[in-house]
Design a protein around this motif. Structure first.
Motif, PDB file in Angstrom:
ATOM      1  N   ASP A  25       0.813  -1.222   0.000  1.00 37.18           N
ATOM      2  CA  ASP A  25       0.000   0.000   0.000  1.00 37.18           C
ATOM      3  C   ASP A  25       0.847   1.273   0.000  1.00 37.18           C
ATOM      4  O   ASP A  25       0.442   2.289  -0.566  1.00 37.18           O
ATOM      5  CB  ASP A  25      -0.926   0.019   1.225  1.00 37.18           C
ATOM      6  N   GLU A  26       2.007   1.221   0.655  1.00 39.56           N
ATOM      7  CA  GLU A  26       2.847   2.411   0.731  1.00 39.56           C
ATOM      8  C   GLU A  26       3.305   2.843  -0.662  1.00 39.56           C
ATOM      9  O   GLU A  26       3.303   4.038  -0.987  1.00 39.56           O
ATOM     10  CB  GLU A  26       4.068   2.155   1.614  1.00 39.56           C
ATOM     11  N   ARG A  30       2.333   6.333  -2.611  1.00 39.12           N
ATOM     12  CA  ARG A  30       3.326   7.274  -3.118  1.00 39.12           C
ATOM     13  C   ARG A  30       3.070   7.602  -4.594  1.00 39.12           C
ATOM     14  O   ARG A  30       3.246   8.747  -5.019  1.00 39.12           O
ATOM     15  CB  ARG A  30       4.736   6.702  -2.942  1.00 39.12           C
ATOM     16  N   LEU A  31       2.665   6.599  -5.341  1.00 33.01           N
ATOM     17  CA  LEU A  31       2.303   6.855  -6.734  1.00 33.01           C
ATOM     18  C   LEU A  31       1.114   7.814  -6.802  1.00 33.01           C
ATOM     19  O   LEU A  31       1.090   8.739  -7.620  1.00 33.01           O
ATOM     20  CB  LEU A  31       1.957   5.540  -7.446  1.00 33.01           C
ATOM     21  N   SER A  32       0.142   7.580  -5.923  1.00 28.84           N
ATOM     22  CA  SER A  32      -1.040   8.435  -5.906  1.00 28.84           C
ATOM     23  C   SER A  32      -0.687   9.874  -5.525  1.00 28.84           C
ATOM     24  O   SER A  32      -1.242  10.828  -6.074  1.00 28.84           O
ATOM     25  CB  SER A  32      -2.075   7.865  -4.931  1.00 28.84           C
ATOM     26  N   ASP A  33       0.257  10.027  -4.596  1.00 29.74           N
ATOM     27  CA  ASP A  33       0.676  11.373  -4.178  1.00 29.74           C
ATOM     28  C   ASP A  33       1.321  12.157  -5.317  1.00 29.74           C
ATOM     29  O   ASP A  33       1.329  13.390  -5.304  1.00 29.74           O
ATOM     30  CB  ASP A  33       1.656  11.285  -3.008  1.00 29.74           C
ATOM     31  N   PHE A  62      -4.819   3.622  -8.591  1.00 28.97           N
ATOM     32  CA  PHE A  62      -3.806   2.599  -8.357  1.00 28.97           C
ATOM     33  C   PHE A  62      -4.348   1.524  -7.424  1.00 28.97           C
ATOM     34  O   PHE A  62      -5.036   1.827  -6.449  1.00 28.97           O
ATOM     35  CB  PHE A  62      -2.548   3.230  -7.740  1.00 28.97           C
ATOM     36  N   GLY A  63      -4.036   0.250  -7.742  1.00 31.04           N
ATOM     37  CA  GLY A  63      -4.527  -0.836  -6.908  1.00 31.04           C
ATOM     38  C   GLY A  63      -3.684  -2.084  -7.047  1.00 31.04           C
ATOM     39  O   GLY A  63      -2.906  -2.241  -7.996  1.00 31.04           O
ATOM     40  N   PHE A  64      -3.839  -3.012  -6.091  1.00 35.81           N
ATOM     41  CA  PHE A  64      -3.041  -4.236  -6.062  1.00 35.81           C
ATOM     42  C   PHE A  64      -3.213  -5.054  -7.334  1.00 35.81           C
ATOM     43  O   PHE A  64      -2.234  -5.475  -7.957  1.00 35.81           O
ATOM     44  CB  PHE A  64      -3.437  -5.082  -4.845  1.00 35.81           C
ATOM     45  N   GLU A  65      -4.445  -5.337  -7.698  1.00 37.08           N
ATOM     46  CA  GLU A  65      -4.703  -6.227  -8.828  1.00 37.08           C
ATOM     47  C   GLU A  65      -4.123  -5.692 -10.129  1.00 37.08           C
ATOM     48  O   GLU A  65      -3.640  -6.439 -10.969  1.00 37.08           O
ATOM     49  CB  GLU A  65      -6.220  -6.444  -8.979  1.00 37.08           C
ATOM     50  N   LYS A  66      -4.173  -4.402 -10.258  1.00 36.66           N
ATOM     51  CA  LYS A  66      -3.756  -3.774 -11.509  1.00 36.66           C
ATOM     52  C   LYS A  66      -2.265  -3.492 -11.567  1.00 36.66           C
ATOM     53  O   LYS A  66      -1.614  -3.685 -12.595  1.00 36.66           O
ATOM     54  CB  LYS A  66      -4.533  -2.473 -11.695  1.00 36.66           C
ATOM     55  N   ASN A  67      -1.697  -3.026 -10.460  1.00 39.88           N
ATOM     56  CA  ASN A  67      -0.354  -2.452 -10.494  1.00 39.88           C
ATOM     57  C   ASN A  67       0.730  -3.275  -9.816  1.00 39.88           C
ATOM     58  O   ASN A  67       1.914  -2.949  -9.950  1.00 39.88           O
ATOM     59  CB  ASN A  67      -0.366  -1.049  -9.884  1.00 39.88           C
ATOM     60  N   ILE A  68       0.364  -4.335  -9.093  1.00 44.89           N
ATOM     61  CA  ILE A  68       1.373  -5.202  -8.469  1.00 44.89           C
ATOM     62  C   ILE A  68       1.167  -6.609  -9.004  1.00 44.89           C
ATOM     63  O   ILE A  68       0.175  -7.271  -8.710  1.00 44.89           O
ATOM     64  CB  ILE A  68       1.262  -5.169  -6.930  1.00 44.89           C
ATOM     65  N   ILE A  69       2.124  -7.054  -9.833  1.00 45.07           N
ATOM     66  CA  ILE A  69       2.013  -8.339 -10.515  1.00 45.07           C
ATOM     67  C   ILE A  69       3.334  -9.090 -10.394  1.00 45.07           C
ATOM     68  O   ILE A  69       4.379  -8.613 -10.862  1.00 45.07           O
ATOM     69  CB  ILE A  69       1.673  -8.144 -12.011  1.00 45.07           C
ATOM     70  N   ASN A  70       3.300 -10.239  -9.756  1.00 42.24           N
ATOM     71  CA  ASN A  70       4.458 -11.144  -9.700  1.00 42.24           C
ATOM     72  C   ASN A  70       5.746 -10.405  -9.321  1.00 42.24           C
ATOM     73  O   ASN A  70       6.744 -10.435 -10.043  1.00 42.24           O
ATOM     74  CB  ASN A  70       4.634 -11.848 -11.056  1.00 42.24           C
ATOM     75  N   ASP A  71       5.732  -9.740  -8.186  1.00 43.85           N
ATOM     76  CA  ASP A  71       6.906  -9.032  -7.664  1.00 43.85           C
ATOM     77  C   ASP A  71       7.332  -7.841  -8.520  1.00 43.85           C
ATOM     78  O   ASP A  71       8.503  -7.445  -8.500  1.00 43.85           O
ATOM     79  CB  ASP A  71       8.100  -9.984  -7.501  1.00 43.85           C
TER      80      ASP A  71
END
Length: 388
Positions: A25-26, A30-33, A62-71
């Motif tokens: 989430d951090e 930061r991306l959102s900021d 920005f969200g987990f499913e969309k922006n965080i993929i396989n490390d």
């Protein structure tokens, strides 16, 4: 989205700082900021930058499913540029000038009126521009891989690099260092205790009276010319030795130079030439070019390693990848599985290029280089008939 669909184009950057334990989430906060559109004061050149979430040019969700993929953390750099249309500025100026000079006895506008008309026209355009009608927006994909602690930037041009590195440091507190041919050669040489040889490296004399300087390498401390020598060595190796090369990890890569070839005179005297052909290095004009001392600056490659095939264009000095076609994902996987597979394929491509470059570096920075260089010099002296 970005690196997860279609062909891949990228420059590589090393993150100067520890790799995150995980993306969470951090990082999204930061991306959102620093999201696109939040900045209210443009830089000195009138350009605004910010991050987007990747679905479209206005997406900042920005969200987990969309922006965080396989490390990996995936997002985009958006660059907003205000560009007042010149034709409309001229039209507004003409209208204002006509109004200002209509009562002139001479029938001609004065110099003062011309300046005033242009200023009024510009103010009118700037007022109109406040609603964004003249703003041009461009997004470039960014991928931060936690496993390698590297960032891939979806471009081969250095045009937006300063904007990327500046905003990345503002957002995450880490500097980015572009992984060019010289810097990567040094990093790989550390694995073999050959860094002194990289420091001492100078352009190789492949042909008689070769220039000791490379026109496109402005910095004397740069070793990016090693990338040009790498591409020429690949040409030599596949022509003389084999199309298959054993790599440090025990795997093998089969390679072919294909589709495109860009050559340039290192003296900056005889220009450059671009050859497009199924096998450009087999053409007589390509051979005559390197026999005259020209060096490759960009070449098309087909690589096969671990049964996976990659097609790409490799830029010599930056090691930038252009238009890379990756193997298709596993058809049996679900949507998320295909994204995970794509991330792994990106890593495999980068690793394959590193291993191939390292195979060259082990020769280039060891005692074996003199014999290899003499072999390349003899190869270049051969006539076209013998080379065929």
């Amino acid at each position: 989205m970005g690196f997860f669909a279609g062909r891949v184009t990228c420059l590589r950057f090393k993150v100067n700082g520890p790799a995150p334990r995980q993306f969470d989430d951090e990082h999204l906060a930061r991306l959102s900021d620093h999201q696109a559109g939040r900045q209210r004061i443009a830089s000195a050149d009138g350009v605004e930058t910010g991050w987007t979430a990747g679905e479209h040019i206005l997406d900042t969700d920005f969200g987990f499913e969309k922006n965080i993929i396989n490390d990996t953390l995936n997002f985009e750099l958006r660059v907003d540029t205000e560009k007042l249309p010149g034709d409309l500025l001229r039209a507004y100026t003409a209208v204002e000038l006509k109004a200002l000079s209509k009562d002139n006895p001479s029938g001609f506008a004065s110099a003062r009126q011309k300046r005033e008309a242009k200023e009024i026209a510009r103010q009118r355009l700037e007022q109109e521009a406040k609603d964004g009608r003249y703003r041009k927006r461009k997004c470039v994909p960014v991928l931060w891989d936690r496993q390698t602690n590297e960032v891939l930037f979806g471009a081969t041009s250095l045009t937006q690099v300063d904007r990327l590195t500046s905003l990345f440091e503002q957002t995450f507190g880490h500097e980015l260092e572009c992984v060019t041919a010289g810097r990567r050669a040094y990093q790989l040489a550390e694995l073999h205790s050959l860094t002194r040889s990289v420091d001492d490296a100078a352009p190789s004399a492949f042909v008689p009276n070769a220039s000791p300087d490379i026109a496109w390498i402005a910095d004397d401390s740069s070793r990016d010319f090693i990338g040009n020598e790498f591409l020429l060595w690949l040409w030599y190796y596949t022509d003389i030795e084999s199309d298959t090369l054993k790599l440090l990890d025990g795997s093998e890569v089969t390679l072919m130079l294909a589709r495109t070839l860009n050559l340039e005179c290192p003296r900056g005297q005889t220009g450059h030439e671009t050859i497009t052909h199924e096998g450009p290095t087999r053409l007589p004009e390509a051979r005559r070019a390197i026999q005259s001392g020209k060096l490759p600056r960009k070449v098309g490659l087909t690589l096969v390693r671990n049964s996976d095939q990659y097609e790409l264009t490799l830029h010599a000095e930056t090691l930038g990848v252009g238009g890379a076609k990756l193997p298709p994902p596993d058809e049996g996987a679900d949507a998320r599985g295909k994204l995970d597979d794509r991330a792994n394929q990106l890593r495999e491509l980068v690793q394959t290029l590193d291993l191939l470059y390292d195979a060259f570096g082990q020769k280039r920075f060891s005692g074996a280089w003199q014999a290899e260089l003499e072999g390349m010099q003899k190869w270049l002296k051969r006539g076209e008939r013998n080379a065929a």
